[in-house]
Design a protein around this motif. Sequence first.
Motif, PDB file in Angstrom:
ATOM      1  N   THR A 141     -12.932 -48.075  50.101  1.00  0.00           N
ATOM      2  CA  THR A 141     -12.982 -49.519  49.869  1.00  0.00           C
ATOM      3  C   THR A 141     -11.876 -50.214  50.647  1.00  0.00           C
ATOM      4  OG1 THR A 141     -11.440 -49.581  48.004  1.00  0.00           O
ATOM      5  CG2 THR A 141     -13.754 -49.060  47.508  1.00  0.00           C
ATOM      6  N   PRO A 142     -12.042 -51.503  50.941  1.00  0.00           N
ATOM      7  CA  PRO A 142     -10.962 -52.243  51.585  1.00  0.00           C
ATOM      8  C   PRO A 142      -9.669 -52.233  50.764  1.00  0.00           C
ATOM      9  CG  PRO A 142     -13.016 -53.442  51.795  1.00  0.00           C
ATOM     10  CD  PRO A 142     -13.278 -52.292  50.855  1.00  0.00           C
ATOM     11  N   HIS A 143      -9.792 -52.358  49.430  1.00  0.00           N
ATOM     12  CA  HIS A 143      -8.562 -52.426  48.634  1.00  0.00           C
ATOM     13  C   HIS A 143      -7.787 -51.111  48.643  1.00  0.00           C
ATOM     14  CE1 HIS A 143     -11.989 -51.907  45.754  1.00  0.00           C
ATOM     15  NE2 HIS A 143     -11.232 -50.973  45.198  1.00  0.00           N
ATOM     16  N   HIS A 144      -8.487 -49.989  48.782  1.00  0.00           N
ATOM     17  CA  HIS A 144      -7.761 -48.723  48.882  1.00  0.00           C
ATOM     18  C   HIS A 144      -7.146 -48.501  50.262  1.00  0.00           C
ATOM     19  CE1 HIS A 144     -10.133 -47.501  45.189  1.00  0.00           C
ATOM     20  NE2 HIS A 144      -8.882 -47.207  44.859  1.00  0.00           N
ATOM     21  N   LEU A 145      -7.535 -49.321  51.231  1.00  0.00           N
ATOM     22  CA  LEU A 145      -6.907 -49.272  52.553  1.00  0.00           C
ATOM     23  C   LEU A 145      -5.646 -50.123  52.635  1.00  0.00           C
ATOM     24  CD1 LEU A 145     -10.053 -49.619  54.863  1.00  0.00           C
ATOM     25  CD2 LEU A 145      -8.656 -47.554  54.573  1.00  0.00           C
TER      26      LEU A 145
ATOM     27  N   VAL B 275      -2.851 -44.227  50.937  1.00  0.00           N
ATOM     28  CA  VAL B 275      -3.362 -45.320  51.769  1.00  0.00           C
ATOM     29  C   VAL B 275      -3.338 -44.932  53.247  1.00  0.00           C
ATOM     30  CG1 VAL B 275      -2.843 -47.649  52.610  1.00  0.00           C
ATOM     31  CG2 VAL B 275      -2.847 -47.184  50.147  1.00  0.00           C
ATOM     32  N   LEU B 276      -2.238 -44.383  53.699  1.00  0.00           N
ATOM     33  CA  LEU B 276      -2.130 -43.995  55.104  1.00  0.00           C
ATOM     34  C   LEU B 276      -3.108 -42.880  55.458  1.00  0.00           C
ATOM     35  CD1 LEU B 276       1.757 -44.124  55.539  1.00  0.00           C
ATOM     36  CD2 LEU B 276       0.065 -45.828  56.248  1.00  0.00           C
ATOM     37  N   ALA B 277      -3.309 -41.939  54.530  1.00  0.00           N
ATOM     38  CA  ALA B 277      -4.262 -40.859  54.767  1.00  0.00           C
ATOM     39  C   ALA B 277      -5.686 -41.395  54.848  1.00  0.00           C
ATOM     40  CB  ALA B 277      -4.160 -39.817  53.657  1.00  0.00           C
ATOM     41  N   LEU B 278      -6.009 -42.377  54.025  1.00  0.00           N
ATOM     42  CA  LEU B 278      -7.341 -42.971  54.048  1.00  0.00           C
ATOM     43  C   LEU B 278      -7.582 -43.705  55.366  1.00  0.00           C
ATOM     44  CD1 LEU B 278      -7.455 -44.380  50.405  1.00  0.00           C
ATOM     45  CD2 LEU B 278      -8.655 -42.366  51.268  1.00  0.00           C
ATOM     46  N   ARG B 279      -6.589 -44.413  55.832  1.00  0.00           N
ATOM     47  CA  ARG B 279      -6.741 -45.123  57.111  1.00  0.00           C
ATOM     48  C   ARG B 279      -6.976 -44.138  58.260  1.00  0.00           C
ATOM     49  NH1 ARG B 279      -1.909 -49.724  57.207  1.00  0.00           N
ATOM     50  NH2 ARG B 279      -2.427 -50.761  55.232  1.00  0.00           N
TER      51      ARG B 279
ATOM     52  N   SER C 223     -11.945 -59.027  56.702  1.00  0.00           N
ATOM     53  CA  SER C 223     -10.564 -59.437  56.990  1.00  0.00           C
ATOM     54  C   SER C 223      -9.574 -58.323  56.683  1.00  0.00           C
ATOM     55  CB  SER C 223     -10.203 -60.681  56.167  1.00  0.00           C
ATOM     56  OG  SER C 223     -10.915 -61.817  56.620  1.00  0.00           O
ATOM     57  N   VAL C 224      -9.782 -57.623  55.562  1.00  0.00           N
ATOM     58  CA  VAL C 224      -8.889 -56.522  55.205  1.00  0.00           C
ATOM     59  C   VAL C 224      -9.006 -55.390  56.220  1.00  0.00           C
ATOM     60  CG1 VAL C 224      -8.350 -54.780  53.460  1.00  0.00           C
ATOM     61  CG2 VAL C 224      -8.891 -57.115  52.761  1.00  0.00           C
ATOM     62  N   VAL C 225     -10.225 -55.107  56.657  1.00  0.00           N
ATOM     63  CA  VAL C 225     -10.412 -54.061  57.666  1.00  0.00           C
ATOM     64  C   VAL C 225      -9.767 -54.472  58.988  1.00  0.00           C
ATOM     65  CG1 VAL C 225     -12.137 -52.834  59.046  1.00  0.00           C
ATOM     66  CG2 VAL C 225     -12.459 -53.093  56.584  1.00  0.00           C
ATOM     67  N   GLN C 226      -9.874 -55.737  59.343  1.00  0.00           N
ATOM     68  CA  GLN C 226      -9.201 -56.192  60.564  1.00  0.00           C
ATOM     69  C   GLN C 226      -7.694 -55.976  60.462  1.00  0.00           C
ATOM     70  OE1 GLN C 226     -10.104 -60.198  61.987  1.00  0.00           O
ATOM     71  NE2 GLN C 226      -8.146 -60.329  63.069  1.00  0.00           N
ATOM     72  N   GLN C 227      -7.114 -56.319  59.313  1.00  0.00           N
ATOM     73  CA  GLN C 227      -5.665 -56.186  59.151  1.00  0.00           C
ATOM     74  C   GLN C 227      -5.216 -54.733  59.141  1.00  0.00           C
ATOM     75  OE1 GLN C 227      -3.726 -58.680  56.198  1.00  0.00           O
ATOM     76  NE2 GLN C 227      -2.410 -56.980  55.570  1.00  0.00           N
ATOM     77  N   THR C 228      -5.938 -53.890  58.400  1.00  0.00           N
ATOM     78  CA  THR C 228      -5.470 -52.516  58.186  1.00  0.00           C
ATOM     79  C   THR C 228      -5.878 -51.559  59.302  1.00  0.00           C
ATOM     80  OG1 THR C 228      -7.452 -52.015  56.870  1.00  0.00           O
ATOM     81  CG2 THR C 228      -5.488 -52.760  55.680  1.00  0.00           C
ATOM     82  N   MET C 229      -6.979 -51.848  59.981  1.00  0.00           N
ATOM     83  CA  MET C 229      -7.513 -50.893  60.957  1.00  0.00           C
ATOM     84  C   MET C 229      -7.486 -51.400  62.393  1.00  0.00           C
ATOM     85  SD  MET C 229      -8.149 -48.372  58.947  1.00  0.00           S
ATOM     86  CE  MET C 229      -8.925 -47.279  60.153  1.00  0.00           C
TER      87      MET C 229
ATOM     88  N   THR D 209      -3.729 -52.590  63.451  1.00  0.00           N
ATOM     89  CA  THR D 209      -2.837 -51.424  63.511  1.00  0.00           C
ATOM     90  C   THR D 209      -3.207 -50.494  64.664  1.00  0.00           C
ATOM     91  OG1 THR D 209      -4.270 -50.235  61.962  1.00  0.00           O
ATOM     92  CG2 THR D 209      -2.385 -51.438  61.020  1.00  0.00           C
ATOM     93  N   GLY D 210      -4.305 -50.807  65.364  1.00  0.00           N
ATOM     94  CA  GLY D 210      -4.726 -49.988  66.494  1.00  0.00           C
ATOM     95  C   GLY D 210      -5.502 -48.742  66.122  1.00  0.00           C
ATOM     96  N   LEU D 211      -5.880 -48.607  64.854  1.00  0.00           N
ATOM     97  CA  LEU D 211      -6.594 -47.410  64.422  1.00  0.00           C
ATOM     98  C   LEU D 211      -8.082 -47.461  64.774  1.00  0.00           C
ATOM     99  CD1 LEU D 211      -4.882 -46.893  60.948  1.00  0.00           C
ATOM    100  CD2 LEU D 211      -4.681 -45.398  62.945  1.00  0.00           C
ATOM    101  N   LEU D 212      -8.648 -48.662  64.796  1.00  0.00           N
ATOM    102  CA  LEU D 212     -10.041 -48.854  65.177  1.00  0.00           C
ATOM    103  C   LEU D 212     -10.157 -50.034  66.116  1.00  0.00           C
ATOM    104  CD1 LEU D 212     -12.268 -48.572  61.939  1.00  0.00           C
ATOM    105  CD2 LEU D 212     -12.117 -46.917  63.807  1.00  0.00           C
TER     106      LEU D 212
END
Length: 428
Positions: free
Chosen positions: A255-259, A285-289, A331-337, A340-343
């Motif tokens: 889920t976005p909130h777990h990211l 959180v970091l492992a999920l990302r 928006s959460v996926v944009q911020q977290t992934m 951050t350069g992960l996706l």
Amino acid sequence: MSKILIRGAQVLGGEAQDVLIDGETIAEVGTGLSAEGATVIEAEGQILLPGLVDLHTHLREPGREDSETVLTGTRAAASGGYTAVFAMANTHPVADTAGVVEQVYRLGKESGYCDVQPIGAVTVGLEGKKLAELGAMHDSAAGVTVFSDDGKCVDDAVIMRRALEYVKAFDGVVAQHAQEPRLTEGAQMNEGIVSAELGLGGWPAVAEESIIARDVLLAEHVSSRVHICHLSTAGSVEIVRWAKSRGIDVTAEVTPHHLLLTDELVRSYNPVYKVNPPLRTEKDVLALREALADGTIDIVATDHAPHPHEDKDCEWAAAAMGMVGLETALSVVQQTMVETGLLDWAGVADRMSFAPARIGRAKGHGRPVSAGEPANLTLVDPAYRGVVDPADFASRSRNTPYEGRELPGRVTHTILRGRATVVDGKLA
């Protein structure tokens, strides 16, 4: 039939192109396109994605229309860029018969804001004792392919095995809510340092991980498909990674909130942070990302769980579990992934459209942005920054953990089969 010309959008984050929509279909993709009489959307600097697909949404109807209805939930979905959602079975009555799933399917058709694919219950009444009418739900007008007792775990190994065997006949999938009930009796939050300091009942990671380990082995044994709902721990990531390395047909969602959020937020005792599975640690959180980035976790699913004000605005122990998420997920996926350069944006399209449509067998969704494909599309302005105000939500409920938080990105347009459901950030 109407025509729409999207001009200058970055398709999946790549080069700027024009996309011409004619009726329900993408007619042409290229540069310098024009079309007489077309509605023109100037999209320079915006990202064009295939319409988002959510494999895990709670629409609450029938039975809890005070929380959400199919209409309000699909309006929220469209606002968040979704063109298709899968509606979980824990309604009242439970969606464990052909009649109930057909009711939800019909309500989705009537809403017109996004496609609704009902998820059927695995067991009668979500009680975990007897298989529900899986075949009848699949053969119904709703054509159910995903089955889940979400909200409750199918903890009986024999019942789970039978379900996995049964859905093989029509290429279905069992989506498991991984929670060993005896290990989570009285649990209020993640078991760890914070729970010990606050004196709240701990929810151990092993309660999730033990069920996932069992179920991937069952899926391997019977050669069936299993999907893990809202995976939340670093240990769960390792189990799924191991299972995939063995060739087991397992998929998983986060889920976005777990990211983004951690159990440190529970120190506020604000019930908006009470969710199932609970918010975990920064390490999780970091492992999920990382797992979402490398493909161990296949998709992002919202677990959109609306609740009326009185069910969340109370003391922590009495509060309902869950958060709304359809309107903030991207928006959460944009911020977290992404930031951050992960996706990259192509990766977002895969995790939020292509892969969930493939897992759920959603016809017409999760398709390439190319000529001849259904015109199910989402336009995003990635440069936008805004503070989340629940008063702006289309959802009937307001239990968001992001109130007052600044998040990036904004869905400017959502297009369902060539018809705009969102225009300039507002519902059409």
